[in-house]
Structure formats: C-alpha cells, structure tokens
Design a protein around this motif. Sequence first.
Motif, PDB file in Angstrom:
ATOM      1  N   ALA A 126       1.408  21.038  64.399  1.00 20.90           N
ATOM      2  CA  ALA A 126       0.892  21.192  65.759  1.00 20.90           C
ATOM      3  C   ALA A 126      -0.224  22.230  65.800  1.00 20.90           C
ATOM      4  O   ALA A 126      -1.177  22.112  66.572  1.00 20.90           O
ATOM      5  N   SER A 127      -0.102  23.252  64.952  1.00 15.02           N
ATOM      6  CA  SER A 127      -1.113  24.307  64.900  1.00 15.02           C
ATOM      7  C   SER A 127      -1.885  24.209  63.591  1.00 15.02           C
ATOM      8  O   SER A 127      -1.318  24.381  62.511  1.00 15.02           O
ATOM      9  N   ARG A 128      -3.178  23.899  63.688  1.00 14.06           N
ATOM     10  CA  ARG A 128      -4.007  23.823  62.478  1.00 14.06           C
ATOM     11  C   ARG A 128      -4.040  25.171  61.771  1.00 14.06           C
ATOM     12  O   ARG A 128      -3.911  25.249  60.548  1.00 14.06           O
ATOM     13  N   GLY A 129      -4.202  26.242  62.557  1.00 12.20           N
ATOM     14  CA  GLY A 129      -4.294  27.568  61.970  1.00 12.20           C
ATOM     15  C   GLY A 129      -3.044  27.982  61.239  1.00 12.20           C
ATOM     16  O   GLY A 129      -3.100  28.553  60.149  1.00 12.20           O
ATOM     17  N   LEU A 130      -1.870  27.674  61.821  1.00 12.71           N
ATOM     18  CA  LEU A 130      -0.614  28.041  61.181  1.00 12.71           C
ATOM     19  C   LEU A 130      -0.438  27.303  59.863  1.00 12.71           C
ATOM     20  O   LEU A 130       0.011  27.884  58.864  1.00 12.71           O
ATOM     21  N   ALA A 131      -0.799  26.028  59.832  1.00 14.44           N
ATOM     22  CA  ALA A 131      -0.685  25.249  58.595  1.00 14.44           C
ATOM     23  C   ALA A 131      -1.589  25.819  57.518  1.00 14.44           C
ATOM     24  O   ALA A 131      -1.184  25.968  56.356  1.00 14.44           O
ATOM     25  N   VAL A 132      -2.830  26.156  57.890  1.00 16.65           N
ATOM     26  CA  VAL A 132      -3.759  26.746  56.926  1.00 16.65           C
ATOM     27  C   VAL A 132      -3.245  28.106  56.471  1.00 16.65           C
ATOM     28  O   VAL A 132      -3.307  28.448  55.283  1.00 16.65           O
ATOM     29  N   PHE A 133      -2.708  28.887  57.404  1.00 21.02           N
ATOM     30  CA  PHE A 133      -2.164  30.207  57.064  1.00 21.02           C
ATOM     31  C   PHE A 133      -1.058  30.091  56.028  1.00 21.02           C
ATOM     32  O   PHE A 133      -1.045  30.817  55.026  1.00 21.02           O
ATOM     33  N   LEU A 134      -0.111  29.180  56.255  1.00 19.29           N
ATOM     34  CA  LEU A 134       1.004  29.023  55.320  1.00 19.29           C
ATOM     35  C   LEU A 134       0.519  28.524  53.962  1.00 19.29           C
ATOM     36  O   LEU A 134       0.980  29.001  52.911  1.00 19.29           O
ATOM     37  N   PHE A 135      -0.394  27.562  53.970  1.00 17.05           N
ATOM     38  CA  PHE A 135      -0.898  27.005  52.722  1.00 17.05           C
ATOM     39  C   PHE A 135      -1.639  28.051  51.902  1.00 17.05           C
ATOM     40  O   PHE A 135      -1.361  28.237  50.706  1.00 17.05           O
ATOM     41  N   VAL A 136      -2.576  28.742  52.530  1.00 16.22           N
ATOM     42  CA  VAL A 136      -3.378  29.726  51.796  1.00 16.22           C
ATOM     43  C   VAL A 136      -2.525  30.908  51.347  1.00 16.22           C
ATOM     44  O   VAL A 136      -2.658  31.387  50.210  1.00 16.22           O
ATOM     45  N   THR A 137      -1.625  31.380  52.219  1.00 13.90           N
ATOM     46  CA  THR A 137      -0.775  32.517  51.847  1.00 13.90           C
ATOM     47  C   THR A 137       0.143  32.164  50.688  1.00 13.90           C
ATOM     48  O   THR A 137       0.283  32.943  49.727  1.00 13.90           O
ATOM     49  N   ALA A 138       0.761  30.987  50.747  1.00 16.68           N
ATOM     50  CA  ALA A 138       1.642  30.564  49.653  1.00 16.68           C
ATOM     51  C   ALA A 138       0.854  30.392  48.356  1.00 16.68           C
ATOM     52  O   ALA A 138       1.305  30.815  47.281  1.00 16.68           O
ATOM     53  N   ALA A 139      -0.326  29.777  48.454  1.00 21.34           N
ATOM     54  CA  ALA A 139      -1.157  29.595  47.262  1.00 21.34           C
ATOM     55  C   ALA A 139      -1.613  30.936  46.715  1.00 21.34           C
ATOM     56  O   ALA A 139      -1.712  31.126  45.487  1.00 21.34           O
ATOM     57  N   TRP A 140      -1.894  31.877  47.598  1.00 22.99           N
ATOM     58  CA  TRP A 140      -2.298  33.226  47.167  1.00 22.99           C
ATOM     59  C   TRP A 140      -1.151  33.913  46.428  1.00 22.99           C
ATOM     60  O   TRP A 140      -1.369  34.531  45.380  1.00 22.99           O
ATOM     61  N   VAL A 141       0.076  33.794  46.940  1.00 22.71           N
ATOM     62  CA  VAL A 141       1.228  34.400  46.260  1.00 22.71           C
ATOM     63  C   VAL A 141       1.459  33.725  44.905  1.00 22.71           C
ATOM     64  O   VAL A 141       1.779  34.396  43.912  1.00 22.71           O
ATOM     65  N   VAL A 142       1.279  32.407  44.839  1.00 16.17           N
ATOM     66  CA  VAL A 142       1.383  31.707  43.558  1.00 16.17           C
ATOM     67  C   VAL A 142       0.371  32.281  42.565  1.00 16.17           C
ATOM     68  O   VAL A 142       0.686  32.528  41.396  1.00 16.17           O
ATOM     69  N   SER A 143      -0.850  32.519  43.031  1.00 18.33           N
ATOM     70  CA  SER A 143      -1.879  33.069  42.134  1.00 18.33           C
ATOM     71  C   SER A 143      -1.530  34.493  41.711  1.00 18.33           C
ATOM     72  O   SER A 143      -1.828  34.902  40.587  1.00 18.33           O
ATOM     73  N   LEU A 144      -0.887  35.271  42.602  1.00 18.26           N
ATOM     74  CA  LEU A 144      -0.434  36.613  42.236  1.00 18.26           C
ATOM     75  C   LEU A 144       0.593  36.539  41.113  1.00 18.26           C
ATOM     76  O   LEU A 144       0.561  37.329  40.155  1.00 18.26           O
ATOM     77  N   CYS A 145       1.529  35.593  41.246  1.00 24.54           N
ATOM     78  CA  CYS A 145       2.556  35.431  40.209  1.00 24.54           C
ATOM     79  C   CYS A 145       1.926  35.026  38.881  1.00 24.54           C
ATOM     80  O   CYS A 145       2.313  35.537  37.811  1.00 24.54           O
ATOM     81  N   LEU A 146       0.960  34.132  38.921  1.00 26.98           N
ATOM     82  CA  LEU A 146       0.283  33.699  37.694  1.00 26.98           C
ATOM     83  C   LEU A 146      -0.533  34.834  37.099  1.00 26.98           C
ATOM     84  O   LEU A 146      -0.631  34.978  35.873  1.00 26.98           O
ATOM     85  N   HIS A 147      -1.132  35.644  37.962  1.00 24.05           N
ATOM     86  CA  HIS A 147      -1.890  36.824  37.516  1.00 24.05           C
ATOM     87  C   HIS A 147      -0.995  37.749  36.694  1.00 24.05           C
ATOM     88  O   HIS A 147      -1.352  38.163  35.591  1.00 24.05           O
ATOM     89  N   GLU A 148       0.179  38.057  37.247  1.00 22.01           N
ATOM     90  CA  GLU A 148       1.092  38.963  36.549  1.00 22.01           C
ATOM     91  C   GLU A 148       1.725  38.301  35.332  1.00 22.01           C
ATOM     92  O   GLU A 148       1.984  38.958  34.321  1.00 22.01           O
TER      93      GLU A 148
END
Length: 264
Positions: free
Chosen positions: A37-59
């Motif tokens: 229903a909220s475009r912004g919320l969907a983008v927020f969840l997607f980018v934040t989750a992908a960012w955390v995934v990249s943090l895990c891969l970084h470490e």
Amino acid sequence: MATAHFRHSDRRISPVFLGIVAVMAVSGWAVWTSYAASRGLAVFLFVTAAWVVSLCLHEYAHARTALHSGDISVGAKGYLTLNPLKYTHALLSIVLPVIFVIMGGIGLPGGAVFIERGRIRGRWRHSLISAAGPLTNVLFAIVCTAPFWLHALDGVPADFRSALAFLALLQVTAAVLNFLPVPGLDGYGIVEPWLSYEVRRQVEPFAPFGLLAVFGLLWIPQLNQEFFRLVYALLDGLGVSDLDAATGHSLYQFWPDLSLTPPR
C-alpha cells in the motif's frame, strides 16, 4: 571430531541471516509488483534489508580472509555464519550503520569482527584482511548497477530501478568512506601494518572515534557537497543517473526530510 564440528556448525549459514534475506526478497517483490500500500515503506524495507545483508557480507569477507590468513578463531566466534548477532559490537556493526542510512542516506559500515592479529604473519595479509570488507561493497555496487551499465532496464519497474540506484549509492559511499585512512575504518587497517610502532601507538586511542568523526564531518555543508559530488560521479560512471539515485532516496525516506544529501 573438533575439526568436523567446526566445519559443520561454525560455518553453517545462520537462520538470522536467512531471515534478513527473506525480508529483502519479499519487500523487493513488493517494490517490483507495487503490491504494498505504501511505496515508500516497501522501498524502505527492501533497501534496509539489502543494506544489512551487505553489512553481513562485508564482515564475512573480513573473517573469511582472516581464516585463510591464519586466524582459525573466527569460526568459533561465529563470524562465518553471517549472523550479525555474533559480531563483537552489534551497535557499531548493524544499528549505527542503519541509523546513518536513515538520517543521511550514506552507507558507513562499523567495526564488527575481532581478528586475532597475533595469529597472522605478514603485513600484506593484514592489509588484505582490512581491504576485503570495502572490496565487498565495491562488488555489491557493481551487482546493483549491472542493469544500468548493461542497459538491461527494459521491463524494470520505476520504483525498483530507483531503489537499486539508491542501494548502489549506499554501497559506493560505504566503499569510499571505508577506504579512507582514518583510525577505526578499514582504510587505516590497510595502511597500519606499514606504519612504525610509535605511530600506531599514538593513533590507537583515536580508533573508537573514527567512525563517528567521519559522520560528524559530513554534516559540514562544504565537505558534504564535495563528498556527494564524488559519489554521484562514480555512480554516473556505473550508468546510474543522479535522478535515479535521488528518486530512490526520496522513496526510501518517506518521513520528514533528515537528509545529509545535497539538494539535486
């Protein structure tokens, strides 16, 4: 038996990490299909989750390189499971980097895995361990921007395209900032083995504050503007336009503007 346990338990991918990947996949599907229903919320969840995934891969890259360089203790510490809860400082590793993204639209990984440097021989190996993390961000940025520089955007929904562009911006900022030779960041870890003992001893007390100091400096308008000018130039070289990245940031930040990013 101990070796077998290490191989099968200490290196098994954590359910926590798999859960984060699942959030990324589901929210990415929601962005692609405009299901939420909220475009912004969907983008927020997607980018934040992908960012955390990249943090895990970084470490993970730090830990895996350390393992092959002689520090076998990283397995027992859980660093090879990709579980962010196993990191030495969860606040620095996950919480602060996510806050940095929310507040300023910048990607800045924090310190996380503790490497037993005494187990590792050779200055090149020490430098490579530090470089492995930001090099992972470089690789992640290349993957995120592949549809752009491959000119394969036909059929890609506008919101998903913008989200990818903003995610790429985070990876580029993470790589650029982490390569800075500032105590506490990976860039300093790359050059530290080549410094004299006296210099390292004098710099060591400042290491815990390097991350926050860099973030604080980015609040200075002139430095902020020059930094993002460099970031947008790098993104342009990867085929991502300023408009795509700015639109993705705008969708992501669907609350009142707290952005450090200069107006486009």
